[in-house]
Design an enzyme around this catalytic site. Structure first.
Site, mmCIF file in Angstrom:
data_model
loop_
_atom_site.group_PDB
_atom_site.id
_atom_site.type_symbol
_atom_site.label_atom_id
_atom_site.label_comp_id
_atom_site.label_asym_id
_atom_site.label_seq_id
_atom_site.Cartn_x
_atom_site.Cartn_y
_atom_site.Cartn_z
ATOM 1 N N SER A 162 0.837 -1.199 0.000
ATOM 2 C CA SER A 162 0.000 0.000 0.000
ATOM 3 C C SER A 162 0.875 1.254 0.000
ATOM 4 O O SER A 162 1.712 1.421 -0.880
ATOM 5 C CB SER A 162 -0.964 -0.047 1.190
ATOM 6 O OG SER A 162 -1.967 0.931 1.065
ATOM 7 N N GLU A 220 -9.605 -3.573 -6.055
ATOM 8 C CA GLU A 220 -9.085 -2.525 -5.172
ATOM 9 C C GLU A 220 -9.361 -1.131 -5.725
ATOM 10 O O GLU A 220 -9.380 -0.921 -6.937
ATOM 11 C CB GLU A 220 -7.572 -2.690 -5.005
ATOM 12 C CG GLU A 220 -7.164 -3.936 -4.255
ATOM 13 C CD GLU A 220 -5.683 -3.957 -3.997
ATOM 14 O OE1 GLU A 220 -5.237 -3.247 -3.082
ATOM 15 O OE2 GLU A 220 -4.959 -4.672 -4.710
ATOM 16 N N HIS A 263 -8.322 -4.739 -0.602
ATOM 17 C CA HIS A 263 -7.029 -4.125 -0.333
ATOM 18 C C HIS A 263 -6.469 -4.685 0.975
ATOM 19 O O HIS A 263 -7.206 -4.932 1.918
ATOM 20 C CB HIS A 263 -7.193 -2.614 -0.226
ATOM 21 C CG HIS A 263 -5.909 -1.862 -0.101
ATOM 22 N ND1 HIS A 263 -4.913 -1.912 -1.055
ATOM 23 C CD2 HIS A 263 -5.447 -1.035 0.879
ATOM 24 C CE1 HIS A 263 -3.907 -1.149 -0.681
ATOM 25 N NE2 HIS A 263 -4.197 -0.609 0.498
#
Length: 326
Positions: free
Chosen positions: A147, A242, A272
């Site tokens: 991320s 996502e 995610h």
């Protein structure tokens, strides 16, 4: 088709985020919640922990038994540049280190809004330079992150290249946040699904907190805005469900066009941060196994290149001797 385990995970996350969205918890509450959740995550068996400090920054070595001493995975955790810690990602880094058979160095870089850009990047650069000072060779270092940590890993590569410092062997980016400019069109696209909408609206605010006084389009804030030439090989994993998917695919395409060796792996229908739930979700274990395949491929390519160099030198030496005796 996602597994039953992933379906249960998504249902749980959806049920949990509804009340959160309505309560609008403080950043401190979110951080505390993640820390409490991390109490139920453990290192895999046979992986050992060593806490250290790097010029005052908390960090830790995560060492699988019998991993070779000369190679290292520098891991930068995710959390939108405002959340996350060594605790929240220790289990993920542990299993990744074990699967890749690498010692991993995880660092607790500074978070926004208290420490906006470039604090996180400065800390990542500090950790990389520290590894070099400890004697690790750049070609034996792989940088990884998930991320925001994946975006930070890319920003680190760009910064090192621009500073003409030696680059690591490769980077592994798990659902990287490559573009902090989340367009309104994306918000409209995900508005039909509460979980995705919450993610999009939340990280849009976090992006502004991290960027602070610099534009969101700054190339070291949003790596997709940077010149991507001359970067090392990249492994990028992303799910088509996502919020960040379109931006990640766009970054991968731009990097490929710039001549960067990109291995792009897409997964179907996963939330995610699915990698964090590797004990529960089989797709996470599959993804992490693919990371190990990639890292092993990096080492194999290096070994083959070294072999070819040795053969070329031997051939050159043999030819010189032949000329000397002719």
């Amino acid at each position: 088709m996602p597994s039953h385990q992933h379906l249960l995970l998504k249902q749980f996350l959806t049920a949990a985020t509804g009340p959160l969205a309505r309560q609008q918890p403080s950043l401190g509450s979110l951080r505390l919640g993640l820390e409490i959740g991390s109490l139920f995550q453990f290192l895999p068996w046979g992986v050992y922990l060593e806490s250290i400090r790097i010029e005052g920054m908390a960090a830790e070595w995560i060492r699988p038994k019998n991993a070779p001493a000369g190679r290292v995975l520098l891991y930068l955790h995710g959390g939108g540049y405002v959340l996350g810690s060594l605790n929240t990602h220790r289990s993920l880094v542990g299993t990744l280190a074990q699967r890749c058979n690498l010692h991993a160095l995880a660092v607790d870089y500074r978070k926004a809004p208290d420490y906006p850009f470039p604090a996180a990047l400065d800390d990542a650069r500090l950790a990389y330079r520290w590894l070099l000072e400890q004697g690790y060779q750049p070609h034996n270092i792989i940088v990884a992150g998930d991320s925001a940590g994946g975006g930070l890993a890319l920003a680190l590569l760009i910064a090192l290249r621009d500073e003409k410092l030696p680059l690591p062997a490769a980077a592994v980016c798990l659902s990287p946040w490559t573009d902090l400019v989340l367009p309104t069109a994306l918000i409209r696209r995900v508005a039909h699904e509460e979980l995705q909408l919450l993610e999009a609206l939340t990280i849009r605010g976090w992006g502004g907190q991290y960027a602070a006084e610099v534009p969101l389009t700054h190339p070291l804030v949003s790596p997709t805005q940077a010149d991507l030439r001359n970067l090392p090989p990249l492994l990028i994993q992303v799910s088509d469900a996502e919020v960040l998917c379109d931006e990640v695919l766009g970054f991968a395409g731009k990097a490929s066009r710039a001549g960067v060796p990109v291995t792009l792996q897409t997964f179907e229908g996963l939330v995610h941060w699915w990698h964090l739930f590797w004990r529960l979700v089989p797709e996470a274990r599959l993804a992490l196994d693919q990371v190990a395949v990639f890292t092993n491929g990096i080492w194999a390519a290096q070994a083959e290149a070294a072999r070819l160099v040795r053969e070329a030198r031997r051939s050159k030496t043999a030819a010189a001797r032949l000329r000397a005796h002719s």
